[in-house]
Design a protein around this motif. Structure first.
Motif, PDB file in Angstrom:
ATOM      1  N   PHE A  58       0.838  -1.207   0.000  1.00  0.00           N
ATOM      2  CA  PHE A  58       0.000   0.000   0.000  1.00  0.00           C
ATOM      3  C   PHE A  58       0.872   1.256   0.000  1.00  0.00           C
ATOM      4  O   PHE A  58       0.608   2.207  -0.750  1.00  0.00           O
ATOM      5  N   SER A  59       1.906   1.259   0.826  1.00  0.00           N
ATOM      6  CA  SER A  59       2.775   2.437   0.901  1.00  0.00           C
ATOM      7  C   SER A  59       3.536   2.641  -0.400  1.00  0.00           C
ATOM      8  O   SER A  59       3.743   3.780  -0.833  1.00  0.00           O
ATOM      9  N   PHE A  60       3.953   1.549  -1.039  1.00  0.00           N
ATOM     10  CA  PHE A  60       4.620   1.652  -2.331  1.00  0.00           C
ATOM     11  C   PHE A  60       3.689   2.322  -3.345  1.00  0.00           C
ATOM     12  O   PHE A  60       4.103   3.202  -4.107  1.00  0.00           O
ATOM     13  N   MET A  61       2.410   1.919  -3.314  1.00  0.00           N
ATOM     14  CA  MET A  61       1.433   2.514  -4.217  1.00  0.00           C
ATOM     15  C   MET A  61       1.258   4.002  -3.929  1.00  0.00           C
ATOM     16  O   MET A  61       1.216   4.825  -4.851  1.00  0.00           O
ATOM     17  N   MET A  62       1.184   4.367  -2.641  1.00  0.00           N
ATOM     18  CA  MET A  62       0.970   5.768  -2.284  1.00  0.00           C
ATOM     19  C   MET A  62       2.176   6.626  -2.665  1.00  0.00           C
ATOM     20  O   MET A  62       2.013   7.747  -3.163  1.00  0.00           O
ATOM     21  N   ILE A  63       3.383   6.126  -2.445  1.00  0.00           N
ATOM     22  CA  ILE A  63       4.576   6.885  -2.834  1.00  0.00           C
ATOM     23  C   ILE A  63       4.607   7.061  -4.350  1.00  0.00           C
ATOM     24  O   ILE A  63       4.975   8.125  -4.866  1.00  0.00           O
ATOM     25  N   SER A  64       4.188   6.015  -5.074  1.00  0.00           N
ATOM     26  CA  SER A  64       4.126   6.105  -6.536  1.00  0.00           C
ATOM     27  C   SER A  64       3.125   7.159  -6.978  1.00  0.00           C
ATOM     28  O   SER A  64       3.373   7.922  -7.919  1.00  0.00           O
ATOM     29  N   ILE A  65       1.985   7.229  -6.285  1.00  0.00           N
ATOM     30  CA  ILE A  65       0.960   8.230  -6.617  1.00  0.00           C
ATOM     31  C   ILE A  65       1.472   9.633  -6.303  1.00  0.00           C
ATOM     32  O   ILE A  65       1.295  10.569  -7.092  1.00  0.00           O
ATOM     33  N   LYS A 164      -8.257  17.916  -5.469  1.00  0.00           N
ATOM     34  CA  LYS A 164      -8.102  16.519  -5.086  1.00  0.00           C
ATOM     35  C   LYS A 164      -7.141  16.379  -3.905  1.00  0.00           C
ATOM     36  O   LYS A 164      -7.365  15.563  -3.008  1.00  0.00           O
ATOM     37  N   ALA A 165      -6.081  17.176  -3.915  1.00  0.00           N
ATOM     38  CA  ALA A 165      -5.118  17.133  -2.814  1.00  0.00           C
ATOM     39  C   ALA A 165      -5.765  17.585  -1.505  1.00  0.00           C
ATOM     40  O   ALA A 165      -5.495  17.013  -0.443  1.00  0.00           O
ATOM     41  N   THR A 169      -6.245  15.316   1.857  1.00  0.00           N
ATOM     42  CA  THR A 169      -5.745  15.803   3.145  1.00  0.00           C
ATOM     43  C   THR A 169      -6.828  15.723   4.216  1.00  0.00           C
ATOM     44  O   THR A 169      -6.571  15.291   5.352  1.00  0.00           O
ATOM     45  N   LEU A 170      -8.041  16.115   3.878  1.00  0.00           N
ATOM     46  CA  LEU A 170      -9.157  16.064   4.830  1.00  0.00           C
ATOM     47  C   LEU A 170      -9.493  14.630   5.232  1.00  0.00           C
ATOM     48  O   LEU A 170      -9.801  14.354   6.396  1.00  0.00           O
ATOM     49  N   VAL A 171      -9.411  13.713   4.275  1.00  0.00           N
ATOM     50  CA  VAL A 171      -9.689  12.303   4.573  1.00  0.00           C
ATOM     51  C   VAL A 171      -8.662  11.758   5.565  1.00  0.00           C
ATOM     52  O   VAL A 171      -9.015  11.050   6.519  1.00  0.00           O
ATOM     53  N   PHE A 190      -7.996   5.248   4.482  1.00  0.00           N
ATOM     54  CA  PHE A 190      -6.749   5.220   3.714  1.00  0.00           C
ATOM     55  C   PHE A 190      -6.969   4.814   2.256  1.00  0.00           C
ATOM     56  O   PHE A 190      -6.161   5.142   1.383  1.00  0.00           O
ATOM     57  N   ILE A 191      -8.066   4.104   2.006  1.00  0.00           N
ATOM     58  CA  ILE A 191      -8.340   3.631   0.643  1.00  0.00           C
ATOM     59  C   ILE A 191      -8.871   4.758  -0.245  1.00  0.00           C
ATOM     60  O   ILE A 191      -8.709   4.730  -1.469  1.00  0.00           O
ATOM     61  N   ILE A 192      -9.485   5.773   0.369  1.00  0.00           N
ATOM     62  CA  ILE A 192     -10.130   6.837  -0.406  1.00  0.00           C
ATOM     63  C   ILE A 192      -9.136   7.702  -1.191  1.00  0.00           C
ATOM     64  O   ILE A 192      -9.328   7.925  -2.392  1.00  0.00           O
ATOM     65  N   PRO A 193      -8.055   8.222  -0.572  1.00  0.00           N
ATOM     66  CA  PRO A 193      -7.117   9.066  -1.334  1.00  0.00           C
ATOM     67  C   PRO A 193      -6.531   8.401  -2.578  1.00  0.00           C
ATOM     68  O   PRO A 193      -6.424   9.061  -3.619  1.00  0.00           O
ATOM     69  N   PRO A 194      -6.132   7.106  -2.526  1.00  0.00           N
ATOM     70  CA  PRO A 194      -5.616   6.507  -3.762  1.00  0.00           C
ATOM     71  C   PRO A 194      -6.623   6.536  -4.906  1.00  0.00           C
ATOM     72  O   PRO A 194      -6.250   6.718  -6.067  1.00  0.00           O
ATOM     73  N   ILE A 195      -7.893   6.362  -4.563  1.00  0.00           N
ATOM     74  CA  ILE A 195      -8.938   6.420  -5.594  1.00  0.00           C
ATOM     75  C   ILE A 195      -9.006   7.818  -6.185  1.00  0.00           C
ATOM     76  O   ILE A 195      -9.147   8.003  -7.403  1.00  0.00           O
ATOM     77  N   ILE A 196      -8.871   8.828  -5.320  1.00  0.00           N
ATOM     78  CA  ILE A 196      -8.934  10.219  -5.769  1.00  0.00           C
ATOM     79  C   ILE A 196      -7.712  10.582  -6.604  1.00  0.00           C
ATOM     80  O   ILE A 196      -7.804  11.222  -7.653  1.00  0.00           O
ATOM     81  N   PHE A 197      -6.530  10.132  -6.132  1.00  0.00           N
ATOM     82  CA  PHE A 197      -5.272  10.534  -6.761  1.00  0.00           C
ATOM     83  C   PHE A 197      -4.865   9.664  -7.940  1.00  0.00           C
ATOM     84  O   PHE A 197      -3.949  10.008  -8.662  1.00  0.00           O
ATOM     85  N   PHE A 198      -5.517   8.523  -8.101  1.00  0.00           N
ATOM     86  CA  PHE A 198      -4.989   7.505  -9.012  1.00  0.00           C
ATOM     87  C   PHE A 198      -4.731   8.026 -10.418  1.00  0.00           C
ATOM     88  O   PHE A 198      -3.704   7.737 -11.024  1.00  0.00           O
TER      89      PHE A 198
END
Length: 224
Positions: A58-65, A164-165, A169-171, A190-198
């Protein structure tokens, strides 16, 4: 001080590459029986390692995003300044804390303080990215072109990305107190921001992308 966007991106890429390397090094099996390791032992330790692996993924995905959105943000800039440079240093520092938060959650996934710490790190990282977006818009660091339609597209993309940022941040802000109500609620946040940022708000067509690349090359040559 006029600073090359390409040089800043190259530095950021190197830092993020190091961060990802550090994070993968945290995934290691305990010392097995060197004389007679068995399949059962390895499976047992792999099961215990599963929370760490899930958190790492999950963290690898978030850093990539974060990296992708960071790249697209600088792709839209015509130039940078010293303030944005230091904001970028702060962003890199906060991203470097993600492996630390990842290790805490992997080792203690069901203790409320673990997702609270993870949420705090992600909150600060998203907030810094939001500040960078807002600053670049406010200080008019975005690429400018003779074609007003191009400028309008860049402005719209930057504003949508900033929105989106802000939502992300609010989430993360909400996820911190929710960890003490139920850790699963926090993980759900934690799942919501990746959907927003993807899907990053980058250039919308090849023509616009080509113009921005050429403009950034010219700016880099002038900065040198």
């Amino acid at each position: 001080m006029k600073i090359s966007t390409t040089r800043l991106e190259t530095f950021s890429d190197c830092v993020i590459a190091i961060i990802l390397t550090i994070m993968i090094l945290q995934l290691r099996l305990p010392d097995l029986d060197k004389h007679d390791p068995t399949t059962h032992q390895i499976i047992y330790y792999l099961k215990n390692l599963l929370p760490n692996f899930v958190t790492y993924t999950f963290s690898f995905m978030m850093i990539s995003i974060f990296w992708t959105n960071h790249h697209h943000m600088f792709h839209l800039l015509g130039n940078t300044d010293e303030v944005l440079l230091w904001q970028n240093f702060l962003f890199m520092f906060l991203v470097s804390l993600i492996p630390f938060a990842t290790a805490i959650v992997g080792a203690n996934p069901f203790i409320p303080i673990a997702p609270a710490i993870y949420g705090t790190v992600m909150l600060l990282t998203s907030l810094c990215l939001t500040l960078m977006r807002s600053y670049s818009i406010r200080k008019k660091l975005l690429h400018t072109d003779r074609d007003k339609s191009v400028n309008l597209k860049i402005s719209r993309i930057s504003i949508r990305s900033r929105t989106k940022a802000i939502i992300g941040t609010l989430v993360y802000l909400i996820s911190i107190p929710l960890a003490y109500v139920n850790v699963y609620f926090s993980y759900a946040c934690f799942i919501i921001p990746p959907i927003i940022f993807f899907i990053p708000e980058g250039t919308e067509n090849e023509k616009l992308a080509k113009k921005l690349v050429q403009k950034n090359i010219q700016n880099d040559m002038q900065a040198e």
